[in-house]
Write an enzyme that holds these catalytic residues in place. Sequence first.
Site, PDB file in Angstrom:
ATOM      1  N   GLU A  82     -41.080 -74.015 -22.739  1.00  0.00           N
ATOM      2  CA  GLU A  82     -39.899 -73.293 -22.242  1.00  0.00           C
ATOM      3  C   GLU A  82     -38.601 -74.087 -22.430  1.00  0.00           C
ATOM      4  O   GLU A  82     -37.537 -73.623 -22.022  1.00  0.00           O
ATOM      5  CB  GLU A  82     -40.105 -72.929 -20.767  1.00  0.00           C
TER       6      GLU A  82
ATOM      7  N   LYS B 173     -41.838 -79.216 -23.189  1.00  0.00           N
ATOM      8  CA  LYS B 173     -42.224 -79.169 -21.776  1.00  0.00           C
ATOM      9  C   LYS B 173     -43.743 -79.225 -21.620  1.00  0.00           C
ATOM     10  O   LYS B 173     -44.265 -79.841 -20.708  1.00  0.00           O
ATOM     11  CB  LYS B 173     -41.683 -77.875 -21.152  1.00  0.00           C
ATOM     12  N   GLN B 174     -44.437 -78.516 -22.509  1.00  0.00           N
ATOM     13  CA  GLN B 174     -45.898 -78.479 -22.424  1.00  0.00           C
ATOM     14  C   GLN B 174     -46.474 -78.163 -23.801  1.00  0.00           C
ATOM     15  O   GLN B 174     -45.758 -77.723 -24.690  1.00  0.00           O
ATOM     16  CB  GLN B 174     -46.350 -77.409 -21.436  1.00  0.00           C
TER      17      GLN B 174
ATOM     18  N   TRP C 137     -50.035 -65.909 -16.923  1.00  0.00           N
ATOM     19  CA  TRP C 137     -51.016 -66.079 -18.008  1.00  0.00           C
ATOM     20  C   TRP C 137     -51.950 -67.250 -17.714  1.00  0.00           C
ATOM     21  O   TRP C 137     -53.002 -67.393 -18.337  1.00  0.00           O
ATOM     22  CB  TRP C 137     -50.315 -66.243 -19.364  1.00  0.00           C
ATOM     23  N   ASP C 138     -51.586 -68.062 -16.735  1.00  0.00           N
ATOM     24  CA  ASP C 138     -52.427 -69.199 -16.330  1.00  0.00           C
ATOM     25  C   ASP C 138     -53.852 -68.753 -16.004  1.00  0.00           C
ATOM     26  O   ASP C 138     -54.816 -69.473 -16.272  1.00  0.00           O
ATOM     27  CB  ASP C 138     -51.872 -69.856 -15.057  1.00  0.00           C
TER      28      ASP C 138
END
Length: 767
Positions: free
Chosen positions: A489, A601-602, A358-359
Amino acid sequence: MNQDYIKPDNWSIIEEGFNTERVKSSESLFSIGNGAMGQRANFEEHYSGATFQGSYIAGVYYPDKTKVGWWKNGYPEYFAKVLNAPNWIGINIEINGENLDLATCKSVSNFRRELNMKEGIYYRSFNAILQNGTEINVNVCRFLSLDLDEVGVINYEITPLNSDATIIFKPYLDAGVHNEDANWEEKFWEPISVAHDSNQAFVTARTFKTHFEATTFMQNSILLNDVLQDVKPVVTEQTDDKIMLAYNISVEKEQKVAIQKFGGYTVSTNHVNTFAAAKNIIEIALVVGYHQLFEDQKTEWGKIWKMSDITIEGDVKAQQGIRFNIFQLNQTYSGKDSRLNIGPKGFTGEKYGGSTYWDTEAYCIPFYMATKDQQVARNLLAYRYNQLQKAIENAEKLGFKNGAALYPMVTMNGEECHNEWEITFEEIHRNGAIAFAIFNYYRYTGDYSYIPEKGLEVLIGIARFWHQRATFSTQKNQYVILGVTGPNEYENNVNNNFYTNYIAKWCIDYAIEQIQVVENKYNSDYVRILNKVKLSQSEISEMKKVADNMYFPYSEEHDVYLQQDGFLDKELITVANLDKSQRPINQKWSWDRILRSPYIKQADTLQGFYFFEDHFTKEQLEKHFNFYEPFTVHESSLSPCVHSIQAAILNKMEMAYTFYLRTSRLDLDDYNKEVEEGLHITSMAGTWMSIVEGFGGMRVKNNALHFEPRIPKEWDGYSFKINFRNQILKVAVQQNETNFSLEGETAIPVFVNGKEILVEPNSLVTV
């Protein structure tokens, strides 16, 4: 402690001094590519120390059988491996009877590597004393031609310094390669033929299962003091997948001898007869010649930089960081071939497999839209349209029906090939990024034609998926989405991840809105599509009901949307109060402990605020940023860029600058202690966004460009160019003013801090 051996320089990546501990990291950092192939910066000569051999051909992959102990329904059968391709760069070297090997030399001095990003050329040089006492100076130059993208070039020069020398160059081709990360130690390449003809040699091999055929070729020339020599090669080794030639030459002390090696791949995806194609491309390369190929390389990279360069004044590390990111993005994907995409490691390593995440839609498309022409971004959208049927099949395997589409987390050909269940089955937010890219493309380019031609079918398939994936909760009297993994995640199998629920609602709303536009303005397309996908008004009404009644977890106490239902049940200890020795937690903690922690995580909830910024007020953004940022560990490469952009919007410039440095130098400074596995290519597009959208404040609203320029106190100025609807606007920001100039035919209106200005072609406007 981050690594800091890369010398600060505006245009080059430079390493000085030979250190065996750094070899694998440098093999990643000095990687080169040209969109069609790429390679890690492995030494040409034999090296017996620790190394990670890697050459790669775009689009060539292998379905490595999934390795799990407990099979679950819907698991992908295989993991698509980015294949280590046959090695064409190898040149073993014998000097006065001893093999050159930097791991065994008596001494190595003046070792230097330079990746000249301005010109796309990689240099390496060193002095060495062999065990036999011979002292030599070596200079190597290597590049992968942008012009002839099947051809790579090596010029390897040796000068004996303390005595005459008998030197034997042994260039070879080797298809007996393996992947470091193979699941079953399988061999991926099946040899077909080996051939040689004077100074040329060829190894043709085919991948097992996928049956890609590649001819790996080489053409060698020997020069003494830059004069071509007639040295006949001898075949010293030939097996069914390898061939080595040997050139023996006597050199006087301080004479320079060189081998020039042209090599590369011709592949069955482009040629019916790969062997004939290899002979042909060698002839073309020989006619052009080494010096012209070298000059053409500089010219072609000059054209790329003319459009995509970002300048930063007064901060060399920041400047080096952004150029490294832009350089790697352009090496990985040129936009020429719509069958290709942007893999998370590009041509720098094997980790993650697949060529598309998806990046691409979330991070890369904005970079390619603004620095190339819109056809490149359209190719990336068409790539997903071409895989729509596979996305429908992926959804069917999980029990969805009626044309619902679930795009894969990882893919080469549209089939899901990621096999960690909590990601394969649960990280479904990826579907939303595919739809968002269609919206983003139209918003930026003004080209609506893609939606009736192709995009609407994709939007309908995605909307159907979200409609079926939502569950009606009688307790909440709303629709919920259960058992998901959001962008963060470090939380698996949670209920009502805010970002997932929000993008699901948006996807349905956007699809319905586009159905209406296409019905009104492109009626023949509307009729064609509805007949094809069998969409009824009652299904549209059912979808709308789900979107209108979507549940979003919310905390009255904190006045923020919750990342997921159970977030406040966690022990909310901020990252600032986490012992530094525990970082990165993904390398220090058990998975069980990570999942129970509040650590992010992000960007997750904040990713939603990034995509849908205009749905929320600045006050809401600030509240959410202040709440979630303290729990974010940024152990994903995709995290710092979003936080940098949002910190800049909120005028937290110190923070924005720190995050910018982290995203731009993630690999150069090896923040995540894993650069030897390869670079983080897709997050590099986020670095570009952190300057253009973060500091530059660029947005597209109502068909016009808007800017809210800001500048870190560490910089004297910065500038960038963007191609907006076939007009090239240059923006240069100083500490006390911003200048706009336009390369184009007609004036365009630009809004700066909400105030409209008109930028005329070839004139400077200062704000």
